[in-house]
Design an enzyme around this catalytic site. Sequence first.
Site, short mmCIF file in Angstrom:
data_model
loop_
_atom_site.label_atom_id
_atom_site.label_comp_id
_atom_site.label_asym_id
_atom_site.label_seq_id
_atom_site.Cartn_x
_atom_site.Cartn_y
_atom_site.Cartn_z
N ASP A 42 -121.86 102.58 16.16
CA ASP A 42 -122.95 101.81 16.75
C ASP A 42 -122.90 101.83 18.28
OD1 ASP A 42 -125.21 100.53 15.84
OD2 ASP A 42 -124.36 98.53 15.90
N ASP A 65 -127.18 96.20 10.02
CA ASP A 65 -126.50 95.08 10.66
C ASP A 65 -126.38 93.88 9.72
OD1 ASP A 65 -126.31 96.59 12.99
OD2 ASP A 65 -128.27 95.91 13.69
#
Length: 344
Positions: free
Chosen positions: A198, A239
């Site tokens: 990420d 997420d």
Amino acid sequence: MKNCERFANLALAGLTLAPLVVRVNPNLNVILTACITVYVGCFRSVKDTPPTETMSKEHAMRFPLVGSAMLLSLFLLFKFLSKDLVNAVLTAYFFVLGIVALSATLLPAIRRFLPNPWNDNLIVWRFPYFKSLEVEFTKSQVVAGIPGTFFCAWYAWKKHWLANNILGLSFCIQGIEMLSLGSFKTGAILLAGLFFYDIFWVFFTPVMVSVAKSFDAPIKLLFPTGDALRPYSMLGLGDIVIPGIFVALALRFDVSRRRQPQYFTSAFIGYAVGVILTIVVMNWFQAAQPALLYIVPAVIGFLASHCIWNGDIKPLLAFDESKTEEATTDESKTSEEVNKAHDE
């Protein structure tokens, strides 16, 4: 279903529909929606039988590499092919996935209002020209497929944010419910890998943000802001799902020890803190943030601290759902053998 779980389901439904009638602060909406979705998915993941498939350490290590390859492929597709063509293909793909996910999400609630034969009796349908291929389903699954088809058709036609969110939430809940990390060691490997994944793709390249803006499919939740220049705040489904399956593992660990969900509570609070930190930093710098940068340390940190405090690190690291599955299978085989011997 316990009262708290029922309340969480109702709260998630109300929060999803609320922006249609009142203005909801998008930051608050992101935090509450993410947390309630994880809560709902975690409790749905608790089953009477252990999961049939669990993620291995090798799969966890490869996951960030596979994810990077897919992300880069999508970036190149949008760069060199027509955006409308790519999104048309993806819409068709997610149309089918959406029906399956939303139907499975609604099925437990729908089953309660249907007669038992509709829930229990299987219908076998064979493909006309491929007799070896068959599909098994119940009438209740057909009923659950009706709203699934409606919302998928609505999304394909209008691309409305509400249809997008309903499908996205279904993907999240099903992902948390169905995916099993197997052990906390595997979970730590996966979260650590995606932590760096990420950070790299958000901070060091334009790929992640570019794909998120171009990808017209329910892979992100949209929260209306009321701002013409920036009409929606976004939160990627990853997420929610990736930390969610780790938090769900903590809940199943508590259940396996027949204790109150203490470690689930720690991991869940860690997730909430991570999401809040993401929103705070995003607003402070007015720039997209890699949510896992804040969520992963918070979830692992809160859970690890609680385990160290209670002296439960050893049983936590020893917990393995794949071994639980093997033990359950052995017990069932032994039980069958005993019954046969008794009959003889």
